[in-house]
Design a protein around this motif. Structure first.
Motif, PDB file in Angstrom:
ATOM      1  N   LYS A 264       0.849  -1.253  -0.249  1.00  0.00           N
ATOM      2  CA  LYS A 264      -0.114  -0.053   0.030  1.00  0.00           C
ATOM      3  C   LYS A 264       0.785   1.409   0.211  1.00  0.00           C
ATOM      4  CE  LYS A 264      -3.970  -1.636   2.397  1.00  0.00           C
ATOM      5  NZ  LYS A 264      -4.953  -2.500   3.525  1.00  0.00           N
ATOM      6  N   LYS A 265       1.848   1.549   0.407  1.00  0.00           N
ATOM      7  CA  LYS A 265       2.871   2.265   0.901  1.00  0.00           C
ATOM      8  C   LYS A 265       3.342   2.235  -0.452  1.00  0.00           C
ATOM      9  CE  LYS A 265       5.899   2.547   4.363  1.00  0.00           C
ATOM     10  NZ  LYS A 265       6.942   1.885   5.157  1.00  0.00           N
ATOM     11  N   GLN A 268       1.007   4.319  -3.363  1.00  0.00           N
ATOM     12  CA  GLN A 268       0.874   6.228  -2.991  1.00  0.00           C
ATOM     13  C   GLN A 268       1.991   6.494  -3.748  1.00  0.00           C
ATOM     14  OE1 GLN A 268      -1.890   7.295  -1.581  1.00  0.00           O
ATOM     15  NE2 GLN A 268      -2.456   5.164  -1.542  1.00  0.00           N
ATOM     16  N   HIS A 269       3.107   5.555  -3.637  1.00  0.00           N
ATOM     17  CA  HIS A 269       4.317   5.998  -4.941  1.00  0.00           C
ATOM     18  C   HIS A 269       4.627   6.555  -6.119  1.00  0.00           C
ATOM     19  CE1 HIS A 269       8.324   7.718  -5.945  1.00  0.00           C
ATOM     20  NE2 HIS A 269       8.267   6.380  -6.636  1.00  0.00           N
ATOM     21  N   PRO A 272      -1.209   6.163  -6.906  1.00  0.00           N
ATOM     22  CA  PRO A 272      -2.126   6.559  -5.994  1.00  0.00           C
ATOM     23  C   PRO A 272      -3.722   6.146  -6.609  1.00  0.00           C
ATOM     24  CG  PRO A 272      -1.205   8.148  -7.083  1.00  0.00           C
ATOM     25  CD  PRO A 272      -0.183   7.106  -7.899  1.00  0.00           C
ATOM     26  N   HIS A 273      -3.509   6.047  -8.289  1.00  0.00           N
ATOM     27  CA  HIS A 273      -5.324   5.956  -7.827  1.00  0.00           C
ATOM     28  C   HIS A 273      -5.924   4.567  -7.863  1.00  0.00           C
ATOM     29  CE1 HIS A 273      -2.958   4.551 -11.199  1.00  0.00           C
ATOM     30  NE2 HIS A 273      -4.267   4.026 -11.700  1.00  0.00           N
ATOM     31  N   ASP A 275      -7.328   0.969  -6.047  1.00  0.00           N
ATOM     32  CA  ASP A 275      -7.735   0.680  -5.110  1.00  0.00           C
ATOM     33  C   ASP A 275      -6.537  -0.074  -4.208  1.00  0.00           C
ATOM     34  OD1 ASP A 275      -9.134   0.312  -2.726  1.00  0.00           O
ATOM     35  OD2 ASP A 275     -11.627   0.146  -3.740  1.00  0.00           O
ATOM     36  N   GLY A 276      -5.693  -0.006  -3.860  1.00  0.00           N
ATOM     37  CA  GLY A 276      -5.351  -0.312  -2.568  1.00  0.00           C
ATOM     38  C   GLY A 276      -6.398  -1.265  -1.700  1.00  0.00           C
TER      39      GLY A 276
END
Length: 328
Positions: A264-265, A268-269, A272-273, A275-276
């Motif tokens: 998930k981290k 984000q990088h 980011p779009h 859905d984790g």
């Protein structure tokens, strides 16, 4: 050393002299060697050279010496060459790989001149791991999978891993476990039909990770079986490569929690779009399926292998029961 190879290394590195050449390992089934070459002059004190040279007569340590096996190995070296030529540059420090200095293919030979990861600060190869080492590898896998999420595996294996069902019909054919054998296609289909697809390393065993001395960073090597797939295939295979069955079972939740936290981290990088939460929900459910897929391969390839254990048998039985419920 052959003069041609000698000249290639000097040209690739800008070195003036080759001081020593050591064989790090022979490639599987006699398909060449991996060398460490120490240099004088230029920008590198040493490099690693993967020199693939097809044998006159192949020898396989477990007796799998067939035309299909030979063609699979040939393809694997073409894939690895394509990896370093087209994709490797996308890997950052969070999923570190060796820099490729030079690639060439001529006839039945492939030569890859690679950064020496020992020189780069990753000198440790481990046979046993601490939790720190495991979390470092989980972080590498999570970042690798996030980096290549939804990429098309152009010039790589359409479906990564060396045990993929379509490339292992001989091993499937001789399986004694009839229930697992009958479900092999359904297992493969579940993994292939996952909504979230990425690149898998394809051979993410402990032996292919090179650690920094503090164990907090790591680099990976050996990209012969990189290709498309669900990231759980790498995760299950890595866990099975470094833990005994009791640990695989007792640490399963902690391993999955840590991997998905890192994933998930990384998302984000990189994405980011994406859905984790949805990705995690899908892949968590596929972890036992990926485990069962490799278990299926082992039962045909090496029925007495130490990785065929009570944990794997239980996971496989539960996976088969789930698949049966969804297909009746």
């Amino acid at each position: 050393m052959e003069q041609q190879l000698h000249n290639i290394i000097l040209k690739a590195t800008g070195a003036s002299t080759i001081k020593t050449t050591d064989i790090l390992q022979n490639l599987w089934s006699g398909y060449g060697k991996i060398l460490r070459v120490t240099l004088q002059g230029g920008n590198h004190t040493s490099v690693v050279v993967k020199h693939v040279k097809l044998p006159d007569k192949t020898k396989h340590p477990r007796g799998w010496n067939t035309d299909l096996s030979h063609q699979r190995k040939l393809t694997s070296y073409k894939v690895e060459t394509a990896w370093y030529a087209e994709w490797n540059y996308l890997c950052t420090e969070d999923c570190r790989t060796p820099q490729c200095l030079y690639l060439t293919q001529h006839g039945d030979e492939v030569i890859m001149v690679l950064e020496d990861l020992d020189e780069a600060g990753y000198p440790l190869r481990l046979n046993a791991v601490s939790w720190q080492h495991i979390t470092t590898c989980l972080r590498w896998l999570a970042n690798f999978h996030a980096t290549f999420l939804h990429q098309k595996p152009d010039q790589l294996w359409p479906i990564g891993t060396y045990w993929h069902l379509d490339t292992r019909p001989d091993e499937w054919r001789i399986m004694d476990d009839q229930l697992l054998k009958a479900a092999a296609s359904a297992i493969d289909k579940k993994l292939r039909s996952a909504r979230f697809q990425t690149f898998v390393h394809g051979d993410a065993k402990l032996a292919n990770f090179c650690f920094a001395p503090d164990g907090r960073s790591v680099a990976a090597v050996d990209f012969q079986y990189v290709g498309g797939g669900c990231g759980m295939k790498d995760l299950a295979y890595f866990v099975g490569s470094c833990l005994y069955e009791e640990e695989c079972e007792s640490m399963e939740k902690e391993i999955l929690d840590t991997y998905f936290k890192e994933l998930k981290k990384a998302l984000q990088h990189h994405h980011p779009h994406i859905d984790g939460i949805a990705l995690e929900q899908e892949w968590r459910a596929l972890y036992p399926v990926a485990w069962t897929d490799f278990h299926r391969f082992l039962k045909g390839w090496s029925p007495d292998h130490w990785k065929i254990n009570s944990y794997s048998e239980r996971v496989a039985r539960e996976t088969l029961a789930t698949i049966h419920k969804t297909t009746v």
